[in-house]
Design a protein around this motif. Structure first.
Motif, PDB file in Angstrom:
ATOM      1  N   GLY A   1       0.787  -1.214   0.000  1.00  0.00           N
ATOM      2  CA  GLY A   1       0.000   0.000   0.000  1.00  0.00           C
ATOM      3  C   GLY A   1       0.821   1.266   0.000  1.00  0.00           C
ATOM      4  O   GLY A   1       2.043   1.251  -0.161  1.00  0.00           O
ATOM      5  N   ARG A   2       0.144   2.370   0.205  1.00  0.00           N
ATOM      6  CA  ARG A   2       0.760   3.686   0.037  1.00  0.00           C
ATOM      7  C   ARG A   2       1.857   3.980   1.048  1.00  0.00           C
ATOM      8  O   ARG A   2       2.822   4.668   0.733  1.00  0.00           O
ATOM      9  CB  ARG A   2      -0.301   4.783   0.047  1.00  0.00           C
ATOM     10  N   LEU A   3       1.767   3.454   2.263  1.00  0.00           N
ATOM     11  CA  LEU A   3       2.825   3.690   3.241  1.00  0.00           C
ATOM     12  C   LEU A   3       4.087   2.896   2.898  1.00  0.00           C
ATOM     13  O   LEU A   3       5.202   3.382   3.091  1.00  0.00           O
ATOM     14  CB  LEU A   3       2.354   3.379   4.662  1.00  0.00           C
ATOM     15  N   ASP A   4       3.924   1.683   2.394  1.00  0.00           N
ATOM     16  CA  ASP A   4       5.076   0.924   1.905  1.00  0.00           C
ATOM     17  C   ASP A   4       5.757   1.686   0.777  1.00  0.00           C
ATOM     18  O   ASP A   4       6.977   1.791   0.735  1.00  0.00           O
ATOM     19  CB  ASP A   4       4.649  -0.449   1.383  1.00  0.00           C
TER      20      ASP A   4
ATOM     21  N   ALA B   1       8.923   2.059  -9.469  1.00  0.00           N
ATOM     22  CA  ALA B   1       7.462   2.178  -9.476  1.00  0.00           C
ATOM     23  C   ALA B   1       6.961   2.845  -8.197  1.00  0.00           C
ATOM     24  O   ALA B   1       6.053   3.686  -8.246  1.00  0.00           O
ATOM     25  CB  ALA B   1       6.818   0.800  -9.659  1.00  0.00           C
ATOM     26  N   CYS B   2       7.546   2.491  -7.050  1.00  0.00           N
ATOM     27  CA  CYS B   2       7.174   3.142  -5.780  1.00  0.00           C
ATOM     28  C   CYS B   2       7.427   4.639  -5.861  1.00  0.00           C
ATOM     29  O   CYS B   2       6.578   5.447  -5.476  1.00  0.00           O
ATOM     30  CB  CYS B   2       7.974   2.565  -4.612  1.00  0.00           C
ATOM     31  N   THR B   3       8.608   4.992  -6.356  1.00  0.00           N
ATOM     32  CA  THR B   3       8.953   6.406  -6.488  1.00  0.00           C
ATOM     33  C   THR B   3       7.965   7.116  -7.399  1.00  0.00           C
ATOM     34  O   THR B   3       7.479   8.203  -7.076  1.00  0.00           O
ATOM     35  CB  THR B   3      10.400   6.556  -7.013  1.00  0.00           C
ATOM     36  N   SER B   4       7.637   6.490  -8.502  1.00  0.00           N
ATOM     37  CA  SER B   4       6.691   7.083  -9.449  1.00  0.00           C
ATOM     38  C   SER B   4       5.318   7.285  -8.810  1.00  0.00           C
ATOM     39  O   SER B   4       4.700   8.344  -8.974  1.00  0.00           O
ATOM     40  CB  SER B   4       6.585   6.182 -10.686  1.00  0.00           C
ATOM     41  N   ARG B   5       4.845   6.291  -8.067  1.00  0.00           N
ATOM     42  CA  ARG B   5       3.528   6.412  -7.422  1.00  0.00           C
ATOM     43  C   ARG B   5       3.517   7.536  -6.396  1.00  0.00           C
ATOM     44  O   ARG B   5       2.552   8.299  -6.308  1.00  0.00           O
ATOM     45  CB  ARG B   5       3.117   5.078  -6.793  1.00  0.00           C
ATOM     46  N   VAL B   6       4.587   7.651  -5.617  1.00  0.00           N
ATOM     47  CA  VAL B   6       4.663   8.713  -4.607  1.00  0.00           C
ATOM     48  C   VAL B   6       4.707  10.073  -5.287  1.00  0.00           C
ATOM     49  O   VAL B   6       3.992  11.008  -4.886  1.00  0.00           O
ATOM     50  CB  VAL B   6       5.869   8.509  -3.670  1.00  0.00           C
ATOM     51  N   LEU B   7       5.529  10.210  -6.309  1.00  0.00           N
ATOM     52  CA  LEU B   7       5.616  11.494  -7.012  1.00  0.00           C
ATOM     53  C   LEU B   7       4.290  11.856  -7.677  1.00  0.00           C
ATOM     54  O   LEU B   7       3.912  13.038  -7.694  1.00  0.00           O
ATOM     55  CB  LEU B   7       6.755  11.467  -8.027  1.00  0.00           C
ATOM     56  N   GLU B   8       3.569  10.885  -8.182  1.00  0.00           N
ATOM     57  CA  GLU B   8       2.248  11.150  -8.769  1.00  0.00           C
ATOM     58  C   GLU B   8       1.271  11.616  -7.699  1.00  0.00           C
ATOM     59  O   GLU B   8       0.504  12.559  -7.907  1.00  0.00           O
ATOM     60  CB  GLU B   8       1.708   9.908  -9.484  1.00  0.00           C
TER      61      GLU B   8
END
Length: 189
Positions: A120-123, A172-179
């Protein structure tokens, strides 16, 4: 009532600052990075910052038992520090694609048996903070961070192989957080 961060910083410092000052600097940098994304975390901002400063305590001499720092850190937090389960289970035990390294070490079943992975988002947020911070606590980008880890351990080492395997998910994690950050800035609540 004290916050998780008020509890977490002294604990992490007591375990890391003297025996592993570079690791301590990294953890401080990861926690600083966590504060930069508080906008997208809402009430979980304190939780993420606490997990960020604690995420590598499994390297500390007082907690290192198996040699796999996410598992050692999570066990220490659960068994010795009696930490908030959200810090232990959802974040420290599984930070930065730990399941992939656990698999390479033959510890995935043990890790997920004790600390079921939720994701999820916290991970995503903790992976982003960790993989965008150098070992010295300075902001970087995930490509340079993966290259640094590979260079430090060697491309054919267990860590070098694991981090290259994890690289697509780290990106992918970095991309999701930046989005999420971009969306939050465009549409403030």
């Amino acid at each position: 009532m004290s916050t998780l961060t008020e509890w977490a910083y002294p604990l992490a410092e007591s375990l890391l600052a003297e025996p592993l000052p570079r690791r301590w600097n990294h953890c401080i940098g990861v926690a600083e990075r966590a504060r930069t994304i508080a906008l997208i975390l809402g009430e979980d901002a304190d939780l993420l910052e606490a997990a960020a400063v604690l995420h590598d305590i499994g390297y500390a001499p007082d907690s290192a038992k198996t040699g796999f720092h996410p598992l050692d850190g999570a066990r220490y937090l659960r068994d010795v520090a009696r930490a908030d389960q959200r810090v232990v289970k959802n974040l420290v035990a599984h930070h930065s694609c730990a399941w992939m390294e656990a698999e390479a070490r033959g510890l995935r079943e043990e890790l997920e048996g004790e600390f079921p992975r939720e994701g999820g988002r916290l991970d995503d947020a903790l992976c982003y903070c960790d993989m965008n911070t150098t070992p010295d606590g300075v902001p970087t980008n995930p490509i340079d961070r993966v290259d640094e880890i590979t260079g430090r351990y060697g491309p054919n080492s267990l860590i070098g192989t694991f981090i290259r395997r994890a690289e697509p998910e780290i990106l992918a994690c970095t991309s999701r957080v930046l989005e999420r950050l971009s969306t939050a800035k465009r549409h403030p609540m």
